[in-house]
Design a protein around this motif. Structure first.
Motif, PDB file in Angstrom:
ATOM      1  N   TRP A 164       0.827  -1.206   0.000  1.00  0.00           N
ATOM      2  CA  TRP A 164       0.000   0.000   0.000  1.00  0.00           C
ATOM      3  C   TRP A 164       0.859   1.254   0.000  1.00  0.00           C
ATOM      4  O   TRP A 164       1.812   1.355   0.764  1.00  0.00           O
ATOM      5  CB  TRP A 164      -0.914  -0.024   1.230  1.00  0.00           C
ATOM      6  N   THR A 165       0.545   2.181  -0.875  1.00  0.00           N
ATOM      7  CA  THR A 165       1.206   3.470  -1.110  1.00  0.00           C
ATOM      8  C   THR A 165       2.564   3.345  -1.784  1.00  0.00           C
ATOM      9  O   THR A 165       3.215   4.348  -2.053  1.00  0.00           O
ATOM     10  CB  THR A 165       1.376   4.322   0.167  1.00  0.00           C
ATOM     11  N   LYS A 166       3.013   2.125  -2.076  1.00  0.00           N
ATOM     12  CA  LYS A 166       4.355   1.927  -2.621  1.00  0.00           C
ATOM     13  C   LYS A 166       4.297   1.670  -4.133  1.00  0.00           C
ATOM     14  O   LYS A 166       3.384   1.012  -4.634  1.00  0.00           O
ATOM     15  CB  LYS A 166       5.040   0.736  -1.950  1.00  0.00           C
ATOM     16  N   PRO A 167       5.299   2.160  -4.880  1.00  0.00           N
ATOM     17  CA  PRO A 167       5.401   1.814  -6.295  1.00  0.00           C
ATOM     18  C   PRO A 167       5.968   0.418  -6.464  1.00  0.00           C
ATOM     19  O   PRO A 167       6.642  -0.113  -5.569  1.00  0.00           O
ATOM     20  CB  PRO A 167       6.364   2.868  -6.838  1.00  0.00           C
ATOM     21  N   VAL A 168       5.721  -0.185  -7.612  1.00  0.00           N
ATOM     22  CA  VAL A 168       6.236  -1.536  -7.839  1.00  0.00           C
ATOM     23  C   VAL A 168       7.754  -1.545  -7.950  1.00  0.00           C
ATOM     24  O   VAL A 168       8.386  -2.594  -7.808  1.00  0.00           O
ATOM     25  CB  VAL A 168       5.575  -2.158  -9.087  1.00  0.00           C
ATOM     26  N   SER A 169       8.366  -0.382  -8.139  1.00  0.00           N
ATOM     27  CA  SER A 169       9.834  -0.324  -8.178  1.00  0.00           C
ATOM     28  C   SER A 169      10.456  -0.786  -6.868  1.00  0.00           C
ATOM     29  O   SER A 169      11.622  -1.199  -6.853  1.00  0.00           O
ATOM     30  CB  SER A 169      10.310   1.098  -8.510  1.00  0.00           C
ATOM     31  N   THR A 170       9.708  -0.790  -5.765  1.00  0.00           N
ATOM     32  CA  THR A 170      10.255  -1.261  -4.495  1.00  0.00           C
ATOM     33  C   THR A 170      10.433  -2.780  -4.471  1.00  0.00           C
ATOM     34  O   THR A 170      10.953  -3.318  -3.492  1.00  0.00           O
ATOM     35  CB  THR A 170       9.358  -0.832  -3.316  1.00  0.00           C
ATOM     36  N   LEU A 171      10.034  -3.447  -5.546  1.00  0.00           N
ATOM     37  CA  LEU A 171      10.250  -4.896  -5.694  1.00  0.00           C
ATOM     38  C   LEU A 171      11.237  -5.187  -6.826  1.00  0.00           C
ATOM     39  O   LEU A 171      11.288  -6.299  -7.345  1.00  0.00           O
ATOM     40  CB  LEU A 171       8.921  -5.606  -5.972  1.00  0.00           C
ATOM     41  N   THR A 172      12.053  -4.198  -7.196  1.00  0.00           N
ATOM     42  CA  THR A 172      12.946  -4.340  -8.350  1.00  0.00           C
ATOM     43  C   THR A 172      13.988  -5.436  -8.166  1.00  0.00           C
ATOM     44  O   THR A 172      14.289  -6.184  -9.108  1.00  0.00           O
ATOM     45  CB  THR A 172      13.640  -3.000  -8.654  1.00  0.00           C
ATOM     46  N   ALA A 173      14.570  -5.565  -6.985  1.00  0.00           N
ATOM     47  CA  ALA A 173      15.612  -6.585  -6.782  1.00  0.00           C
ATOM     48  C   ALA A 173      15.058  -7.982  -7.051  1.00  0.00           C
ATOM     49  O   ALA A 173      15.731  -8.817  -7.666  1.00  0.00           O
ATOM     50  CB  ALA A 173      16.183  -6.504  -5.371  1.00  0.00           C
ATOM     51  N   LEU A 174      13.845  -8.249  -6.612  1.00  0.00           N
ATOM     52  CA  LEU A 174      13.206  -9.537  -6.889  1.00  0.00           C
ATOM     53  C   LEU A 174      12.886  -9.667  -8.368  1.00  0.00           C
ATOM     54  O   LEU A 174      13.132 -10.724  -8.979  1.00  0.00           O
ATOM     55  CB  LEU A 174      11.932  -9.667  -6.055  1.00  0.00           C
ATOM     56  N   ALA A 175      12.368  -8.610  -8.970  1.00  0.00           N
ATOM     57  CA  ALA A 175      12.001  -8.656 -10.382  1.00  0.00           C
ATOM     58  C   ALA A 175      13.216  -8.936 -11.265  1.00  0.00           C
ATOM     59  O   ALA A 175      13.145  -9.751 -12.200  1.00  0.00           O
ATOM     60  CB  ALA A 175      11.342  -7.344 -10.792  1.00  0.00           C
ATOM     61  N   GLU A 176      14.330  -8.261 -11.001  1.00  0.00           N
ATOM     62  CA  GLU A 176      15.529  -8.483 -11.806  1.00  0.00           C
ATOM     63  C   GLU A 176      16.031  -9.908 -11.670  1.00  0.00           C
ATOM     64  O   GLU A 176      16.479 -10.523 -12.653  1.00  0.00           O
ATOM     65  CB  GLU A 176      16.615  -7.480 -11.416  1.00  0.00           C
ATOM     66  N   GLU A 177      15.965 -10.447 -10.460  1.00  0.00           N
ATOM     67  CA  GLU A 177      16.403 -11.823 -10.258  1.00  0.00           C
ATOM     68  C   GLU A 177      15.544 -12.797 -11.069  1.00  0.00           C
ATOM     69  O   GLU A 177      16.063 -13.687 -11.752  1.00  0.00           O
ATOM     70  CB  GLU A 177      16.343 -12.180  -8.773  1.00  0.00           C
ATOM     71  N   LEU A 178      14.229 -12.648 -10.987  1.00  0.00           N
ATOM     72  CA  LEU A 178      13.343 -13.563 -11.705  1.00  0.00           C
ATOM     73  C   LEU A 178      13.560 -13.468 -13.209  1.00  0.00           C
ATOM     74  O   LEU A 178      13.564 -14.482 -13.917  1.00  0.00           O
ATOM     75  CB  LEU A 178      11.888 -13.264 -11.344  1.00  0.00           C
ATOM     76  N   ALA A 179      13.751 -12.258 -13.717  1.00  0.00           N
ATOM     77  CA  ALA A 179      14.004 -12.104 -15.152  1.00  0.00           C
ATOM     78  C   ALA A 179      15.314 -12.767 -15.547  1.00  0.00           C
ATOM     79  O   ALA A 179      15.414 -13.396 -16.610  1.00  0.00           O
ATOM     80  CB  ALA A 179      14.025 -10.619 -15.520  1.00  0.00           C
ATOM     81  N   SER A 180      16.320 -12.661 -14.690  1.00  0.00           N
ATOM     82  CA  SER A 180      17.609 -13.298 -14.998  1.00  0.00           C
ATOM     83  C   SER A 180      17.495 -14.821 -14.997  1.00  0.00           C
ATOM     84  O   SER A 180      18.300 -15.517 -15.613  1.00  0.00           O
ATOM     85  CB  SER A 180      18.683 -12.859 -13.991  1.00  0.00           C
ATOM     86  N   GLN A 181      16.469 -15.343 -14.320  1.00  0.00           N
ATOM     87  CA  GLN A 181      16.227 -16.781 -14.268  1.00  0.00           C
ATOM     88  C   GLN A 181      15.304 -17.252 -15.390  1.00  0.00           C
ATOM     89  O   GLN A 181      14.966 -18.441 -15.463  1.00  0.00           O
ATOM     90  CB  GLN A 181      15.613 -17.160 -12.912  1.00  0.00           C
ATOM     91  N   GLY A 182      14.882 -16.340 -16.260  1.00  0.00           N
ATOM     92  CA  GLY A 182      14.095 -16.735 -17.419  1.00  0.00           C
ATOM     93  C   GLY A 182      12.606 -16.488 -17.335  1.00  0.00           C
ATOM     94  O   GLY A 182      11.834 -17.030 -18.128  1.00  0.00           O
ATOM     95  N   TYR A 183      12.180 -15.636 -16.412  1.00  0.00           N
ATOM     96  CA  TYR A 183      10.768 -15.283 -16.290  1.00  0.00           C
ATOM     97  C   TYR A 183      10.519 -13.895 -16.885  1.00  0.00           C
ATOM     98  O   TYR A 183      11.374 -13.008 -16.780  1.00  0.00           O
ATOM     99  CB  TYR A 183      10.343 -15.254 -14.820  1.00  0.00           C
ATOM    100  N   VAL A 184       9.336 -13.712 -17.472  1.00  0.00           N
ATOM    101  CA  VAL A 184       8.857 -12.365 -17.755  1.00  0.00           C
ATOM    102  C   VAL A 184       8.140 -11.888 -16.498  1.00  0.00           C
ATOM    103  O   VAL A 184       7.301 -12.601 -15.941  1.00  0.00           O
ATOM    104  CB  VAL A 184       7.886 -12.347 -18.949  1.00  0.00           C
ATOM    105  N   VAL A 185       8.479 -10.694 -16.041  1.00  0.00           N
ATOM    106  CA  VAL A 185       7.902 -10.146 -14.820  1.00  0.00           C
ATOM    107  C   VAL A 185       7.149  -8.872 -15.163  1.00  0.00           C
ATOM    108  O   VAL A 185       7.710  -7.965 -15.792  1.00  0.00           O
ATOM    109  CB  VAL A 185       8.981  -9.853 -13.769  1.00  0.00           C
ATOM    110  N   ALA A 186       5.886  -8.814 -14.754  1.00  0.00           N
ATOM    111  CA  ALA A 186       5.053  -7.641 -15.016  1.00  0.00           C
ATOM    112  C   ALA A 186       4.665  -7.018 -13.684  1.00  0.00           C
ATOM    113  O   ALA A 186       3.858  -7.585 -12.931  1.00  0.00           O
ATOM    114  CB  ALA A 186       3.809  -8.027 -15.794  1.00  0.00           C
ATOM    115  N   PHE A 226      10.807  -7.992   2.642  1.00  0.00           N
ATOM    116  CA  PHE A 226      10.549  -8.669   1.372  1.00  0.00           C
ATOM    117  C   PHE A 226      10.614  -7.697   0.198  1.00  0.00           C
ATOM    118  O   PHE A 226      10.266  -8.044  -0.931  1.00  0.00           O
ATOM    119  CB  PHE A 226       9.176  -9.353   1.438  1.00  0.00           C
ATOM    120  N   THR A 227      11.052  -6.478   0.459  1.00  0.00           N
ATOM    121  CA  THR A 227      11.157  -5.432  -0.552  1.00  0.00           C
ATOM    122  C   THR A 227      12.598  -4.922  -0.621  1.00  0.00           C
ATOM    123  O   THR A 227      13.474  -5.386   0.096  1.00  0.00           O
ATOM    124  CB  THR A 227      10.220  -4.261  -0.212  1.00  0.00           C
ATOM    125  N   ASP A 228      12.817  -3.911  -1.454  1.00  0.00           N
ATOM    126  CA  ASP A 228      14.133  -3.270  -1.548  1.00  0.00           C
ATOM    127  C   ASP A 228      14.397  -2.315  -0.384  1.00  0.00           C
ATOM    128  O   ASP A 228      15.528  -1.840  -0.212  1.00  0.00           O
ATOM    129  CB  ASP A 228      14.242  -2.453  -2.837  1.00  0.00           C
TER     130      ASP A 228
END
Length: 394
Positions: A151-173, A326-328
């Motif tokens: 709540w009140t947070k942008p999705v950019s606060t989950l960037t470290a997780l998103a980059e990891e998943l993409a590096s593992q072969g997932y598309v992250v939205a 669980f966030t950045d």
């Protein structure tokens, strides 16, 4: 168009300091005392992703013309910003921005974070994704993971997780749920502020939010599995999962109950305001919590829902963690000149979150079971497995 800078009363959390207390035993490897007065470094850096794929970054602006914005009806149709992280063809190019300078300012001011650093400090956070890199992969080969922030947070606060998943072969939205964050930059450059914060003390507000976010998710899935993005054809529409933190975690459960395309979900420390039907939810669910989410603890929603989860399920707690672990967020303290009361350090919290979320997704979207989700690991002693029957985590 209406905008607001009102800080949210009931649910707002400071961007750096978490609100949940640590009650579980701590592990020695995480017991690094925080400096009481750290000096602002001026910049934070996300840990590098560990997968073999270069990571690309793109932003889509999508409009759901089938519904009016639930928080700002005068704005018309529901407009969403979706950030994409994905396997890329190249490692060459400019790094994607973490957020804009104005978004950084509004987020820090909205969260009432007093800092000695400049208001634009979060915009200088170093990321690893390449802006506008061409996506890589075979047609229909890539699983899709949707992210929903707190709540009140942008999705950019989950960037470290998103980059990891993409590096593992997932598309992250990652979805920025418009008017629910302190700052969301729209397609025309205007910034939508937290209009929904005007209603956050209303009865049933949280349930209203998760229903709205579930509708956002279904719309984004329609578009991403269609032709909204240049890499849409790479996505396997039969392998979709969702991961959310806090209210985003609650929204994960809401999306799963409303859209069968979401095959698996991770709720990271979110009270589940969405009610699961009495017939149950048979798809895989992972609860990741801080010690306040121990069975029999302050938040009873997970315990209430546990018996209704009739498929594969696990309930894990990070000892020494807190709500924002669980966030950045824990990575930003030094850059902001602020201390944290968490025992679990920022880099270690990111490592644990990445490791266990990836293991869950690999198991349920790629049929790659492993021992990590079957019991305690010597490599990750902070992670405990919870038993509802025993009302404990060990």
């Amino acid at each position: 168009m209406k905008s607001t800078s009102i800080t949210c009363r009931a649910l707002a959390l400071a961007v750096v300091l978490a609100a949940s207390a640590c009650t579980a035993p701590v592990q020695p490897r995480s017991a690094v005392p925080a400096s009481p007065t750290p000096r602002p470094s001026g910049v934070a850096a996300l840990p590098a992703p560990t997968g073999r794929h270069p990571v690309g970054h793109d932003i889509l602006h999508l409009t759901d013309r089938s519904r009016t914005d639930p928080w700002e009806p005068a704005a018309g149709a529901r407009a969403l910003r979706v950030t994409l992280w994905y396997p890329a063809r190249t490692r060459e190019g400019a790094a994607a921005p973490y957020m804009s300078a104005k978004e950084s300012e509004l987020l820090l001011k909205g969260g009432r974070v007093g800092t000695a650093a400049a208001w634009d400090v979060l915009s200088r956070t170093r990321t690893h994704a390449i802006k506008d890199a061409p996506p890589a992969g075979e047609p229909g080969s890539l699983p899709l993971v949707v992210l929903s922030p707190g709540w009140t947070k942008p999705v950019s606060t989950l960037t470290a997780l998103a980059e990891e998943l993409a590096s593992q072969g997932y598309v992250v939205a990652g979805i920025d749920h418009t008017y629910e964050s302190y700052a969301t930059t729209l397609a025309d450059g205007r910034i939508a502020e937290c209009v929904a914060c005007d209603f956050d003390t209303d009865f049933g507000f949280q349930s209203r939010v998760v229903r709205s976010r579930a509708a956002d998710v279904s719309f984004v899935l329609d578009r991403l599995t269609g032709s909204a993005w240049s890499g849409s054809g790479l996505i396997d529409p039969g392998r979709i999962a969702m991961v959310g933190q806090s209210l985003g975690g609650a929204s994960t459960i809401a999306a799963m109950t409303g859209d069968p395309r979401v095959r698996a979900g991770v709720n990271m420390d979110g009270t589940t305001y969405a009610r699961i039907p009495k017939t149950g939810l048979a798809r895989p669910v992972l609860f990741l919590g801080n010690p306040a989410h121990t069975p029999g603890g302050r938040d009873l929603s997970w315990e209430r829902d546990w018996k209704l989860l009739t498929g594969w399920k696990r309930w894990l707690v990070f000892s020494g963690g807190e709500h924002q672990s669980f966030t950045d967020t824990p990575l930003m303290g030094t850059a902001l000149g602020l201390s944290s009361t968490a025992v679990l350090t920022g880099p270690r919290a990111v490592e644990l979150t990445r490791t266990y979320v990836t293991a869950f997704l690999d198991r349920h979207l790629r049929d790659r079971p492993g021992p990590l989700l079957e019991g305690r690991s010597a490599a990750y002693p902070e992670v405990t497995f919870c038993s509802v029957a025993a009302k404990s985590c060990r």
